[in-house]
Structure formats: structure tokens, C-alpha cells
Scaffold this active site. Sequence first.
Site, PDB file in Angstrom:
ATOM      1  N   HIS A  43       0.835  -1.148   0.022  1.00  0.00           N
ATOM      2  CA  HIS A  43      -0.046   0.061  -0.015  1.00  0.00           C
ATOM      3  C   HIS A  43       0.881   1.280   0.105  1.00  0.00           C
ATOM      4  CE1 HIS A  43      -3.863   2.080   1.561  1.00  0.00           C
ATOM      5  NE2 HIS A  43      -3.164   2.981   1.225  1.00  0.00           N
ATOM      6  N   GLU A  70      -2.507  -1.710  -3.213  1.00  0.00           N
ATOM      7  CA  GLU A  70      -3.839  -1.068  -2.675  1.00  0.00           C
ATOM      8  C   GLU A  70      -3.512   0.579  -2.556  1.00  0.00           C
ATOM      9  OE1 GLU A  70      -4.899  -3.388   0.331  1.00  0.00           O
ATOM     10  OE2 GLU A  70      -3.775  -2.107   1.824  1.00  0.00           O
ATOM     11  N   HIS A 190      -7.985  -6.663   6.949  1.00  0.00           N
ATOM     12  CA  HIS A 190      -7.876  -5.440   7.887  1.00  0.00           C
ATOM     13  C   HIS A 190      -8.012  -6.099   9.257  1.00  0.00           C
ATOM     14  CE1 HIS A 190      -6.913  -1.192   8.708  1.00  0.00           C
ATOM     15  NE2 HIS A 190      -7.577  -1.252   9.687  1.00  0.00           N
TER      16      HIS A 190
END
Length: 237
Positions: A43, A70, A190
Amino acid sequence: MTKLSVNINKIATIRNARGGNTPNVVEAAINCERFGAQGITVHPRPDERHIRYQDVRDLKKVVTTEFNIEGYPCKEFIDLVLEVVPAQVTLVPDPPTAITSNAGWDTKANKAFLADVIKTFQQKGIRVSIFVDPSVEMVQHALETGTNRIELYTEPYASLYPMDRERAIKPFIEAAKEANKLGLGLNAGHDLSLENLAYFYKNIPGLDEVSIGHALISDALYLGLEETIKRYLNQLK
């Protein structure tokens, strides 16, 4: 089979704390794959406080499993993804200053914006997943963006799990069933961990992939990376 994608942002966070190239994120990714991970997730953020844009370019050269990038689709992020062409891009709604992702997209309010970005990536042959909350309505509107997959934001599940795991999982089951019905691929991520992953996996139909970083890298400090990945893979059996 549900794939395990390892998010290696925390490896980069440790490296950046001291400068230099220790620990080496490319070596970490290679080892994750060698130990059984079926994907690598990164990310990158504009301030490069963990994964740097050059890391993404370097990883593209060595990742042999599924490479997933991401991030929030600002211009710099879009340009990077189009340059690198990963297997998958996951769009998250958090602004550049956010510490970590903390909500899914409002797929109704952002439908036109998402549809345009998704089309841009798909024209390059990149599979697109968008981060959503466990809401049947948000899943339904996600379909209208043209996305290939959704990724369920699982922090609410992880937070409630120790107190009431049945209540924690309920909205995720409903959202997953809707995604299955609509023909959307299904990812999740997550705060999934060794404590809560197996129950999630066993109750969520059609789960294609989980992306796990913080808990997995933290566990590796105690167990070692190879043993940790082995344990996470065992949760997905």
C-alpha cells in the site's frame, strides 16, 4: 481455495525507521512466497512513509505469485499502477494522511468516480477490487461500478469478535452472500489475525483472498516468518 496475500508494509516501516535497506522488502517478499504465501500486497502512500514507489517497481520484477497494489486512486497512484501493471489493484477510500484504512467506499456516492478509475485499470488487464463495508447496499452499488471484486473491510469484525463472534460475523455473511449472488469476487482484510481468521474463513462463502499485514508481521517477531505463514495458511484449511 482462499489465497493468503501478505501485506509487507510493516517491513518497510521498520526499514524506514533507520534508513538504509534493512530489512529488505524485496527479500521479505521472496521469503513470504517461498514459505507459502500466494500473494504479496503493498500500500504505497504519497509520503512514502512505508512502501516507496520504487519498492513497488522493484517488487514487480521478483513477485511470482499475485501482486496486489492497494491505495487511494490519486493521480500519482494511478500512474504507478499503470506503469507496474500488477495482477490486482485494490482501491481504498482513505486520504493520503490517514494512518491506516478505516472505512469502505460509499459505492453509491462515488459510483461515477470509481467506474472511471476501474475502467482505466481494466483496459490494462488489471483486476480491480474495491474496499467496502459489510453492507448489502454498498455491495449492490459496487456491482454498478464495473469492479471485478470487492474487499470486505474487516476491522469491525475483528473488534467485536472477542465479545460476540456470531454478531460480529453476521453482516459479513450477508454481504458475502450478496456478492456471490451478483457474481462479484470476494476478498477481505484489515485486522484479521490468528485469533479470528479461521472463524471468518469458515463462515464466509466464496472467499477468494485475504490480505493480512500488521498481525502477521507482528506474529513473525515471535514465531519467525516461516512458522507464522504456515500457521495462517492452516487457518484457511
